[in-house]
Design a protein around this motif. Structure first.
Motif, PDB file in Angstrom:
ATOM      1  N   SER A  67      31.427 -59.990 -59.767  1.00  0.00           N
ATOM      2  CA  SER A  67      30.600 -59.908 -60.987  1.00  0.00           C
ATOM      3  C   SER A  67      31.443 -59.808 -62.259  1.00  0.00           C
ATOM      4  O   SER A  67      30.957 -60.114 -63.345  1.00  0.00           O
ATOM      5  N   ASP A  68      32.719 -59.413 -62.126  1.00  0.00           N
ATOM      6  CA  ASP A  68      33.607 -59.349 -63.299  1.00  0.00           C
ATOM      7  C   ASP A  68      33.930 -60.747 -63.830  1.00  0.00           C
ATOM      8  O   ASP A  68      34.508 -60.887 -64.909  1.00  0.00           O
ATOM      9  N   TYR A  69      33.617 -61.774 -63.050  1.00  0.00           N
ATOM     10  CA  TYR A  69      33.908 -63.153 -63.471  1.00  0.00           C
ATOM     11  C   TYR A  69      32.637 -63.953 -63.767  1.00  0.00           C
ATOM     12  O   TYR A  69      32.675 -65.177 -63.859  1.00  0.00           O
ATOM     13  N   VAL A  70      31.536 -63.235 -63.916  1.00  0.00           N
ATOM     14  CA  VAL A  70      30.268 -63.896 -64.260  1.00  0.00           C
ATOM     15  C   VAL A  70      30.133 -63.896 -65.779  1.00  0.00           C
ATOM     16  O   VAL A  70      30.371 -62.876 -66.431  1.00  0.00           O
ATOM     17  N   ILE A  71      29.765 -65.051 -66.341  1.00  0.00           N
ATOM     18  CA  ILE A  71      29.774 -65.180 -67.808  1.00  0.00           C
ATOM     19  C   ILE A  71      28.382 -65.011 -68.430  1.00  0.00           C
ATOM     20  O   ILE A  71      27.371 -65.098 -67.738  1.00  0.00           O
ATOM     21  N   GLN A  80      35.892 -73.506 -58.162  1.00  0.00           N
ATOM     22  CA  GLN A  80      36.453 -74.125 -59.359  1.00  0.00           C
ATOM     23  C   GLN A  80      36.238 -73.253 -60.597  1.00  0.00           C
ATOM     24  O   GLN A  80      37.161 -73.049 -61.385  1.00  0.00           O
ATOM     25  N   SER A  81      35.011 -72.741 -60.764  1.00  0.00           N
ATOM     26  CA  SER A  81      34.769 -71.968 -61.990  1.00  0.00           C
ATOM     27  C   SER A  81      35.548 -70.661 -61.953  1.00  0.00           C
ATOM     28  O   SER A  81      36.031 -70.185 -62.985  1.00  0.00           O
ATOM     29  N   LEU A  82      35.732 -70.086 -60.778  1.00  0.00           N
ATOM     30  CA  LEU A  82      36.507 -68.847 -60.680  1.00  0.00           C
ATOM     31  C   LEU A  82      37.963 -69.106 -61.081  1.00  0.00           C
ATOM     32  O   LEU A  82      38.547 -68.345 -61.870  1.00  0.00           O
ATOM     33  N   ALA A  83      38.533 -70.190 -60.554  1.00  0.00           N
ATOM     34  CA  ALA A  83      39.933 -70.507 -60.875  1.00  0.00           C
ATOM     35  C   ALA A  83      40.087 -70.736 -62.372  1.00  0.00           C
ATOM     36  O   ALA A  83      41.019 -70.227 -63.004  1.00  0.00           O
ATOM     37  N   GLU A  84      39.151 -71.455 -62.948  1.00  0.00           N
ATOM     38  CA  GLU A  84      39.194 -71.770 -64.374  1.00  0.00           C
ATOM     39  C   GLU A  84      39.079 -70.485 -65.217  1.00  0.00           C
ATOM     40  O   GLU A  84      39.822 -70.265 -66.165  1.00  0.00           O
ATOM     41  N   ARG A  85      38.153 -69.618 -64.824  1.00  0.00           N
ATOM     42  CA  ARG A  85      37.956 -68.377 -65.595  1.00  0.00           C
ATOM     43  C   ARG A  85      39.149 -67.437 -65.443  1.00  0.00           C
ATOM     44  O   ARG A  85      39.517 -66.736 -66.384  1.00  0.00           O
ATOM     45  N   LYS A  86      39.763 -67.426 -64.268  1.00  0.00           N
ATOM     46  CA  LYS A  86      40.942 -66.561 -64.077  1.00  0.00           C
ATOM     47  C   LYS A  86      42.121 -67.067 -64.909  1.00  0.00           C
ATOM     48  O   LYS A  86      42.907 -66.278 -65.434  1.00  0.00           O
ATOM     49  N   ALA A  87      42.216 -68.387 -65.020  1.00  0.00           N
ATOM     50  CA  ALA A  87      43.334 -68.967 -65.768  1.00  0.00           C
ATOM     51  C   ALA A  87      43.147 -68.825 -67.273  1.00  0.00           C
ATOM     52  O   ALA A  87      44.111 -68.855 -68.035  1.00  0.00           O
TER      53      ALA A  87
END
Ligand code: BG6
Length: 512
Positions: A42-46, A70-77
């Motif tokens: 949930s820390d990576y939900v926008i 994909q969206s997780l990798a993008e948000r982490k980067a």
């Protein structure tokens, strides 16, 4: 729990009825990287505010509050490029004392909340639990008891340690079932005597629509940009099986560790009406009902229901079971049934068994007899009475209302006050129908309003969608003082609780 034999079936609710409200750790706590807490999905939900949704053509009913590989990798980067509202919540981690005092002032007898798994085990499967996390919940439960409030704890409310999601794909893996059992055992032992009511998984049936949020399963984004969660029934039912086993294991553990405590399920109840009197439409209602009841049938009756076998045959579902799974399901049944109830749905025959619409938040066919919230959720208090009767008829177990409420937009004054008459009307009508259900003989032992303090929306991560009796000065982007205020509904609910449900009138609300 309440003994209906002692109920006088009068204007008030039964003695000892639990009035209160419900929240979830990822929507209130904040402090996402404090106190030794590990990251969660949930820390990576926008934030999906109205502007973004309108611009991107995003509509409710899809997998809003999730991530793909994909969206997780993008948000982490690119962490700085995004707003992650669930990381800040409403800062309950630091404000819990004042917040619980306000709940106590309203007369709450129960506060439903969840434990953040990664606050206890930062990676979900660490060798040792995080003492700081355990101590935090000790303090919260103590504070509740100080105000005469019984904490009711959801073990898992749309919450998954990131490590378990990334490495094991959440409940797709039996490793995560084992990790969950250890987590449950740890908190049962620690809070024995402090927490009397538990529940396993929040809205477990959301695996149909969104296995990421509800089970920590992260799938690839399809190349055509479509919904990663459409179809895939064999995988979804495997995840559901694993989660049902995890739920049963938790029930068995609690009963061993603390025989004086109770544990329930939590189903997002979808009450369905047929669009017309055509038998085929009614048949669709039956199918949809089966897909909704499926989880509770297993959790309350301890076995797979007859009807699911046909679906498994037709859709090629072949469950991988481990030795002892069926015995675990049989032994680990729940003590009470809990549901969230927000709205009802209309069904039209689709020509085959098709569970696809289940779990969607919005009904495709509008009910011309019902008003809707600003977010298009039909408001159906009579449906509440109907659904309670259906549940009791099916299970004959005590029922707890885990969630009920309406999200609205509002204008507050400098004290955080606003005349939120739409909340009051919604509560009044639903509580009156709940009373009717009690008079019908349905054994309901408590009612929790969703979001008694304004919080981060689960679906869209907005603050704009407010449910609370207590306001929070915070906007969608985290701007504001965070100051709490009392709305008109605060005084209404206080009066209602003081009368144990007998006084639902709206014309004698005293604003202090
Ligand atoms: C339920 C969830 O589905 O609905 C809650 O258990 C959620 O977590 C609530 O907040 C209301 O939904 P939303 O999207 O308005 O927050």
């Amino acid at each position: 729990m309440i003994d209906l034999d002692t109920y006088d079936f009068g204007d008030a609710f039964p003695k000892g009825f639990l009035w209160g409200g419900a929240t979830a750790a990822n929507q209130i706590e904040g402090a996402w990287n404090e106190g030794g807490r590990g990251p969660a999905v949930s820390d990576y939900v926008i934030l999906l505010d109205r502007e973004t949704c309108a611009r991107e053509g995003i509509v409710e009913g899809g997998p809003l509050n999730s991530v793909t590989r994909q969206s997780l990798a993008e948000r982490k980067a690119n962490e700085d490029a995004y707003d992650f509202p669930k990381r800040r919540g409403i800062d309950f981690y630091h404000t819990y004392k004042d917040d619980i005092a306000l709940l106590g002032e309203m007369g709450f007898g129960v506060f439903r909340m969840s434990i953040s798994w990664s606050r206890i085990f930062p990676n979900g499967d660490d060798a040792q639990p995080n003492e700081e996390g355990l101590a935090f919940y000790d303090a919260v439960f103590d504070e509740c008891h100080k105000h005469g409030i019984e904490p009711m704890v959801t073990l898992n409310h749309f919450d998954m340690p990131l490590h378990l999601a990334e490495e094991y794909n959440g409940f797709a893996s039996r490793h995560v079932v084992d990790a969950f059992e250890r987590y449950a055992e740890t908190v049962f032992r620690r809070y024995k005597g402090k927490v009397k009511y538990w529940m396993t998984f929040n809205e477990i049936n959301h695996v149909y629509a969104n296995p990421c949020t509800c089970c920590g399963v992260i799938w690839d984004q399809p190349e055509d940009g479509g919904n990663p969660y459409a179809g895939r029934w064999p995988e979804k039912f495997q995840v559901a099986h694993n989660q049902l086993v995890a739920s049963a294991k938790a029930c068995i553990k609690l009963h061993e560790i603390d025989p004086d405590a109770y544990i329930g399920n939590m189903l997002c109840r979808l009450e369905n009406y047929a669009e017309t009197s055509k038998p085929e439409d009614q048949l669709q209602v039956l199918f949809e009902d089966h897909f909704n009841w499926f989880f509770t049938d297993v959790q309350a009756k301890g076995e797979y229901p007859y009807y699911i076998k046909r679906f498994f045959r037709d859709y090629g579902v072949e469950l991988q079971m481990e030795p002892g799974d069926l015995e675990t399901l049989k032994k680990g049944t729940v003590d009470y049934i809990s549901i969230s109830y927000y709205m009802t749905y209309i069904m039209r025959y689709k020509g085959k068994i098709s569970p696809e619409p289940s779990g969607k938040l919005l009904t495709e066919i509008k009910n011309q007899y019902l008003d809707q919230t600003e977010w298009g959720w039909p408001i159906d208090p009579v449906g509440f009475r109907i659904t309670l009767n259906h549940i009791y008829d099916r299970y004959h177990l005590p029922i707890f209302i885990s969630e009920n409420g309406n999200g609205i937009t509002e204008e507050r004054d400098e004290n955080g006050y606003c005349a939120d008459d739409a909340h009051i009307a919604y509560m009044k009508e639903h509580v009156e129908q709940l009373h009717q259900a009690l008079l019908d003989g349905v054994d309901v032992f408590g009612y929790a309003w969703w979001g008694p303090i304004d919080l981060i929306s689960s679906g869209t991560s907005e603050m704009t969608k407010r449910y609370g009796q207590i306001s929070v000065d915070q906007d969608d982007h985290g701007n504001g003082t965070g100051k709490r205020g009392k709305k008109k509904s605060f005084y209404y609910y206080k009066k209602l609780i003081a009368s144990n449900g007998a006084d639902t009138s709206t014309d004698n609300i005293v604003i202090e």
